[in-house]
Design a protein around this motif. Structure first.
Motif, PDB file in Angstrom:
ATOM      1  N   HIS A 115      71.103 -16.284  88.377  1.00 33.97           N
ATOM      2  CA  HIS A 115      70.425 -14.996  88.563  1.00 33.97           C
ATOM      3  C   HIS A 115      70.998 -14.306  89.804  1.00 33.97           C
ATOM      4  O   HIS A 115      70.591 -14.573  90.933  1.00 33.97           O
ATOM      5  CB  HIS A 115      68.915 -15.251  88.727  1.00 33.97           C
ATOM      6  N   HIS A 147      70.942  -5.877  85.830  1.00 31.34           N
ATOM      7  CA  HIS A 147      69.911  -5.323  84.959  1.00 31.34           C
ATOM      8  C   HIS A 147      70.533  -4.504  83.830  1.00 31.34           C
ATOM      9  O   HIS A 147      71.198  -3.493  84.079  1.00 31.34           O
ATOM     10  CB  HIS A 147      68.972  -4.401  85.760  1.00 31.34           C
ATOM     11  N   GLU A 171      70.316  -9.434  82.980  1.00 32.13           N
ATOM     12  CA  GLU A 171      68.870  -9.489  83.159  1.00 32.13           C
ATOM     13  C   GLU A 171      68.287  -8.414  82.247  1.00 32.13           C
ATOM     14  O   GLU A 171      68.338  -7.221  82.559  1.00 32.13           O
ATOM     15  CB  GLU A 171      68.430  -9.279  84.617  1.00 32.13           C
ATOM     16  N   HIS A 178      61.023  -9.476  82.593  1.00 36.32           N
ATOM     17  CA  HIS A 178      62.472  -9.600  82.796  1.00 36.32           C
ATOM     18  C   HIS A 178      62.931 -10.936  82.210  1.00 36.32           C
ATOM     19  O   HIS A 178      62.310 -11.965  82.475  1.00 36.32           O
ATOM     20  CB  HIS A 178      62.813  -9.568  84.291  1.00 36.32           C
ATOM     21  N   HIS A 216      60.942 -14.987  86.918  1.00 41.74           N
ATOM     22  CA  HIS A 216      59.823 -14.754  87.857  1.00 41.74           C
ATOM     23  C   HIS A 216      58.546 -14.303  87.148  1.00 41.74           C
ATOM     24  O   HIS A 216      58.066 -13.184  87.356  1.00 41.74           O
ATOM     25  CB  HIS A 216      60.229 -13.761  88.956  1.00 41.74           C
ATOM     26  N   ASP A 275      68.225 -14.864  92.558  1.00 43.62           N
ATOM     27  CA  ASP A 275      67.968 -13.439  92.285  1.00 43.62           C
ATOM     28  C   ASP A 275      68.488 -12.606  93.461  1.00 43.62           C
ATOM     29  O   ASP A 275      67.893 -11.602  93.850  1.00 43.62           O
ATOM     30  CB  ASP A 275      66.464 -13.196  92.060  1.00 43.62           C
TER      31      ASP A 275
HETATM   32 ZN   LIG Z   1      63.779  -9.362  87.652  1.00 39.72          ZN
END
Ligand SMILES: [Zn+2]
Ligand SMILES: [Zn+2]
Length: 459
Positions: A115, A147, A171, A178, A216, A275
């Motif tokens: 991520h 994203h 993502e 997500h 998450h 992330d």
């Molecule tokens: Zn996210």
């Protein structure tokens, strides 16, 4: 990104007065230059600056004069070197020798991060900078997950020349949650109208022989809670954007929810990923800000008092976590694989042949079987759980969790290497997870070893 992190980024300040030059080289135990992370800390003037060496192991910075700690590291398998230095005039080059303490790759364990963001979505750096930071942080593989785009794909694939195994992901970012598509070659459509469309996203990921991760899950309001939807492979129980394992934070809730899933007899495996949106972790210096400044900013940003109270109650833990930084691989997932290929990494992630960590190396076995594997407990009154933990920082305790309950808590205060064998009663629960704790936020958790064969996967 979660709210605490956004807030911290909001508070980030920039320096205007740079005065003194400091340069250096980082080498390994055999004096070969290595790519590593170099941090400059000065609590007095509130500086926590992150840098990375170049491909020749060299770094150079300009900093305001003062007393600094220079911290050099390269992930959990290397020592962390701390040097105190007074910067008053331009210094000569300093030489830092960083020893590799452990080599888990030689044992078939490869660490990675599933991520990561770049400027192709809301990340701060370009693809090459992120790839280099992954190498500096000691990662063997990494999955780019911007994203709703795979624009960085070609550049990301080129990162293999740096000795990193780059895997492409996305993502899939929707108002309903997500989801990381890991190991794709084509973009996954992120448009959703209703909850059932999430199932379509998972199916699209599966069609590409990629794996689907719920990201998450408890980090935002009105977020993914529709656990009836099947077809995902792994759940991100530890996201770097939120403090790990702290009651009241999303990661803690995700872990507890994961335990519930395991107790229903479903084999869903967990991941830990950074992330990371900024490989320089600029917000880390907020660890040195006075609490009133942090709180007044929270007041401006959030009308409800919950977050303010939470930060006040957990101030010390939150500061330690922020200071620890959010880099590629903080945290990371180690997978067990016979070789380092995208297929082997994704398979190990889905099967849970893995452990998650921001430091301690956590190896567990029962009857020669590791995480994600099944041990026959038939007609057995007890089983031996072998635990090995290696750490570049002192450890505090190890806990053994069986069927969601802590069945053993072992005080290992101050040790960096623990080799233990513990007796397990199979009647106490059908899965075993082990955790290793250091001073907060140092933490590791394994995927489960299963003690019966009554499990089903979601597919
Ligand atoms: Zn996210
Ligand atoms: Zn993300």
């Amino acid at each position: 990104m979660n709210r605490v992190l956004s807030l911290l980024i909001l508070l980030t300040c920039f320096f205007t007065v740079f005065a003194v030059k400091i340069a250096g080289i980082v080498t390994d135990g055999e004096n070969h230059p290595i790519v590593a992370q170099v941090r400059f800390l000065n609590p007095e003037n509130g500086i926590l600056l992150t840098d990375y060496t170049n491909w020749f192991g060299r770094f150079q910075q300009e900093l305001p004069a003062g007393k600094y700690t220079i911290e050099v590291c390269k992930g959990p398998e290397y020592e962390i070197k701390r040097i105190s230095i007074e910067l008053s005039h331009d210094t000569e080059e300093i030489h830092i020798n960083l020893k590799r303490l452990y080599n888990l790759e030689s044992m078939g364990w490869f660490s990675g991060d599933a991520h990561l963001h770049t400027i192709y979505s809301d990340g701060k750096q370009d693809v090459e900078t992120v790839a280099k930071a992954c190498v500096a942080c000691g990662l063997s593989w990494a999955i780019l997950t911007d994203h709703n785009t795979i624009k960085g794909g070609i550049e990301w694939t080129a990162a293999s020349k740096y000795g990193l195994l780059p895997i492409l992901g996305e993502e899939v970012t929707t108002p309903l949650g997500h989801f990381n598509a890991l190991g794709i070659s084509e973009i996954v459509n992120w448009k959703v109208n209703e909850k059932q469309d999430i199932g379509r996203i998972f199916a699209d990921i599966s069609k590409q022989s990629a794996i689907a991760q719920i990201n998450h899950p408890f980090d935002m309001k009105d977020y993914f809670v529709d656990w009836d939807i099947k077809g995902y492979d792994v759940i991100e129980i530890w996201n770097g954007g939120s403090a790990p394992n702290l009651n009241g934070m999303g990661n803690y809730e995700a872990k507890m929810y994961w335990f519930k899933i395991l107790n229903t007899g479903t084999q869903i495996h967990a991941t830990a990923n950074s992330d990371c949106h900024d490989v320089y972790s600029n917000y880390s210096m907020l660890a040195f800000l006075p609490v009133d400044k942090v709180l007044s900013a929270i007041e401006k940003e959030f009308s409800e008092p919950t977050m303010k109270n939470y930060v006040m109650e957990n101030e010390s833990a939150m500061r330690n976590w922020v200071k620890y930084g959010l880099y590629p691989g903080t945290p990371r997932t180690y997978v067990k694989a016979t070789k380092l290929t995208p297929f082997a990494v994704l398979k190990a992630l889905a099967r849970g042949n893995s452990f998650m960590t921001n430091g301690p190396l956590l190896l567990i076995e029962i009857d020669g079987k590791g995480p994600g594997e099944m041990v026959s407990a038939l007609n057995k009154e007890s089983l031996n759980l072998d635990i090995k933990v290696f750490s570049n920082t002192p450890l505090e305790k190890i806990t053994v969790i069986q069927g969601g309950e802590i069945v053993q808590e072992i005080d290992v205060n101050g040790q960096r290497e623990c080799i233990l064998s513990k007796e397990i009663n199979p009647d106490n629960g059908s899965w075993i997870v082990v955790e290793a704790y250091g001073p907060y936020p140092v933490y590791a958790i394994s995927n489960p070893i299963y003690l019966s064969n009554s499990y089903q996967t979601t597919r």
